[in-house]
Write an enzyme that holds these catalytic residues in place. Structure first.
Site, PDB file in Angstrom:
ATOM      1  N   ALA A  24       0.810  -1.224   0.000  1.00  0.00           N
ATOM      2  CA  ALA A  24       0.000   0.000   0.000  1.00  0.00           C
ATOM      3  C   ALA A  24       0.842   1.273   0.000  1.00  0.00           C
ATOM      4  O   ALA A  24       0.438   2.292  -0.571  1.00  0.00           O
ATOM      5  CB  ALA A  24      -0.934  -0.007   1.205  1.00  0.00           C
ATOM      6  N   PHE A  35      -5.972   1.450   3.557  1.00  0.00           N
ATOM      7  CA  PHE A  35      -7.176   1.273   4.366  1.00  0.00           C
ATOM      8  C   PHE A  35      -6.892   0.552   5.683  1.00  0.00           C
ATOM      9  O   PHE A  35      -7.719   0.522   6.566  1.00  0.00           O
ATOM     10  CB  PHE A  35      -8.283   0.566   3.572  1.00  0.00           C
ATOM     11  CG  PHE A  35      -8.020  -0.864   3.239  1.00  0.00           C
ATOM     12  CD1 PHE A  35      -8.287  -1.859   4.164  1.00  0.00           C
ATOM     13  CD2 PHE A  35      -7.518  -1.230   2.000  1.00  0.00           C
ATOM     14  CE1 PHE A  35      -8.059  -3.180   3.859  1.00  0.00           C
ATOM     15  CE2 PHE A  35      -7.278  -2.550   1.685  1.00  0.00           C
ATOM     16  CZ  PHE A  35      -7.545  -3.532   2.623  1.00  0.00           C
ATOM     17  N   GLN A 103       0.399  -5.873  -4.176  1.00  0.00           N
ATOM     18  CA  GLN A 103      -0.802  -6.149  -3.399  1.00  0.00           C
ATOM     19  C   GLN A 103      -1.858  -5.075  -3.655  1.00  0.00           C
ATOM     20  O   GLN A 103      -2.953  -5.157  -3.133  1.00  0.00           O
ATOM     21  CB  GLN A 103      -0.447  -6.174  -1.904  1.00  0.00           C
ATOM     22  CG  GLN A 103       0.530  -7.288  -1.537  1.00  0.00           C
ATOM     23  CD  GLN A 103       1.007  -7.194  -0.099  1.00  0.00           C
ATOM     24  OE1 GLN A 103       1.811  -6.340   0.273  1.00  0.00           O
ATOM     25  NE2 GLN A 103       0.502  -8.065   0.735  1.00  0.00           N
ATOM     26  N   ILE A 105      -4.543  -2.654  -5.823  1.00  0.00           N
ATOM     27  CA  ILE A 105      -5.577  -2.960  -6.817  1.00  0.00           C
ATOM     28  C   ILE A 105      -5.881  -1.749  -7.701  1.00  0.00           C
ATOM     29  O   ILE A 105      -6.865  -1.740  -8.421  1.00  0.00           O
ATOM     30  CB  ILE A 105      -6.877  -3.430  -6.120  1.00  0.00           C
ATOM     31  CG1 ILE A 105      -7.397  -2.350  -5.148  1.00  0.00           C
ATOM     32  CG2 ILE A 105      -6.649  -4.738  -5.372  1.00  0.00           C
ATOM     33  CD1 ILE A 105      -8.762  -2.668  -4.536  1.00  0.00           C
ATOM     34  N   HIS A 121      -3.909  -9.130  -5.652  1.00  0.00           N
ATOM     35  CA  HIS A 121      -5.240  -8.892  -5.080  1.00  0.00           C
ATOM     36  C   HIS A 121      -6.239  -8.379  -6.118  1.00  0.00           C
ATOM     37  O   HIS A 121      -7.305  -7.901  -5.764  1.00  0.00           O
ATOM     38  CB  HIS A 121      -5.146  -7.922  -3.895  1.00  0.00           C
ATOM     39  CG  HIS A 121      -4.398  -8.501  -2.727  1.00  0.00           C
ATOM     40  ND1 HIS A 121      -4.012  -7.747  -1.624  1.00  0.00           N
ATOM     41  CD2 HIS A 121      -3.961  -9.759  -2.480  1.00  0.00           C
ATOM     42  CE1 HIS A 121      -3.376  -8.534  -0.758  1.00  0.00           C
ATOM     43  NE2 HIS A 121      -3.331  -9.748  -1.263  1.00  0.00           N
ATOM     44  N   CYS A 129     -19.673  -9.989 -14.253  1.00  0.00           N
ATOM     45  CA  CYS A 129     -20.981 -10.421 -13.770  1.00  0.00           C
ATOM     46  C   CYS A 129     -20.837 -11.773 -13.072  1.00  0.00           C
ATOM     47  O   CYS A 129     -20.231 -12.697 -13.601  1.00  0.00           O
ATOM     48  CB  CYS A 129     -21.952 -10.537 -14.941  1.00  0.00           C
ATOM     49  SG  CYS A 129     -23.497 -11.352 -14.485  1.00  0.00           S
ATOM     50  N   THR A 190       5.495  -1.888   2.216  1.00  0.00           N
ATOM     51  CA  THR A 190       4.738  -2.910   2.935  1.00  0.00           C
ATOM     52  C   THR A 190       5.511  -3.333   4.171  1.00  0.00           C
ATOM     53  O   THR A 190       6.735  -3.435   4.139  1.00  0.00           O
ATOM     54  CB  THR A 190       4.448  -4.145   2.059  1.00  0.00           C
ATOM     55  OG1 THR A 190       3.920  -5.189   2.888  1.00  0.00           O
ATOM     56  CG2 THR A 190       5.685  -4.656   1.356  1.00  0.00           C
ATOM     57  N   ASN A 213      10.980   1.021   3.302  1.00  0.00           N
ATOM     58  CA  ASN A 213       9.739   1.155   4.072  1.00  0.00           C
ATOM     59  C   ASN A 213       9.981   2.132   5.211  1.00  0.00           C
ATOM     60  O   ASN A 213      11.065   2.164   5.782  1.00  0.00           O
ATOM     61  CB  ASN A 213       9.315  -0.213   4.632  1.00  0.00           C
ATOM     62  CG  ASN A 213       7.833  -0.255   4.956  1.00  0.00           C
ATOM     63  OD1 ASN A 213       7.013   0.095   4.122  1.00  0.00           O
ATOM     64  ND2 ASN A 213       7.490  -0.656   6.164  1.00  0.00           N
TER      65      ASN A 213
HETATM   66 ZN    ZN Z   1     -24.582 -11.221 -16.534  1.00  0.00          ZN
END
Ligand code: ZN
Length: 239
Positions: A24, A35, A103, A105, A121, A129, A190, A213
């Site tokens: 992060a 987060f 890590q 996203i 991640h 879907c 990290t 870090n």
């Molecule tokens: Zn669908």
């Protein structure tokens, strides 16, 4: 240039197979908060901590609440790659860096031009879907008023790994291979506390482990070089 930066520059110059493993802290310099950190995302607008909201069982039971949080706290469409992302993309272009394992996203390594990016991640830019697997861009989630729906009425979810969900095993094997082949491993942003991703670095058998870090990590005692500074400034200064 100070001593540790000179050491890092020399390590990079002599390397032929660098792997970067990032967390992060790489994204915070692009304005994306961690987060997990105390002053990160958690605030009183939500009745549960982020680790709970971002779990599969919470997603299944409180899907609307999950997406309310996700849209507000996990999507940063205006974030730009910082000096760390840009330096790593340049090292790949020079043929020195073989893989970025992240890590995060947020897709910022790809946005900076890196090609071989292993997103352990997942990515907010991939969505699908849950009923028919049709894929959707981030905007589908960002612009939905409530739970995003497919044309088949299935729920469209982000292709990100939630708590309680396992990592993609094929991707993990590719990451292990990269670790085994590397001669230099640079770990940045990290504290290496998140498993199983953090366990990956045990597979590194090369000559130089570099940790960048701001705080201590559980691997400090194995490191050949430790830099307690901002990762963007550090990599930007030596590449
Ligand atoms: Zn669908």
């Amino acid at each position: 240039m100070n001593d540790t930066l000179l050491q890092l520059k020399t390590i990079i110059q002599n390397a032929s197979n660098i792997v970067f493993f990032g967390g992060a802290g790489v994204s915070t310099e692009s304005g994306i908060p961690d987060f997990r950190s105390v002053d990160g995302l958690y605030n009183t607008k939500y009745e549960h901590p982020p680790e709970v909201i971002l779990s599969r069982s919470f997603f299944d039971e409180h899907t609307g609440e999950f997406f309310r949080f996700y849209r507000e706290k996990m999507l940063y469409p205006d974030a730009k790659p910082n000096k760390a992302h840009i330096a790593l993309a340049a090292l790949e272009q020079q043929g020195k860096l073989k893989a970025v394992i992240t890590q995060n996203i947020d897709g910022l390594h790809t946005a900076a031009g890196s090609v071989n990016v292993l997103e352990l991640h997942g990515s907010v830019y991939r969505n699908y879907c849950m009923s028919c697997n049709k894929t959707y861009p981030m905007e589908t989630i960002a612009q939905a008023k409530d739970v995003p729906r497919c044309s088949c009425d299935g729920i469209v979810r982000p292709d990100v790994v939630l708590y309680e969900e396992g990592l993609d095993q094929k991707l993990m094997q590719t990451a292990v291979r990269a670790m085994l082949d590397a001669d230099v491993l640079i770990v940045g942003g990290t504290s290496l506390n998140v498993q199983p991703a953090a366990g990956l670095i045990r597979y590194f058998g090369g000559g130089n482990l570099v940790l960048i870090n701001k705080s201590e990590t559980s691997y400090d005692k194995y490191a050949n070089l430790i830099i307690r500074d901002k990762i963007g400034e550090t990599l930007g200064a030596v590449v």
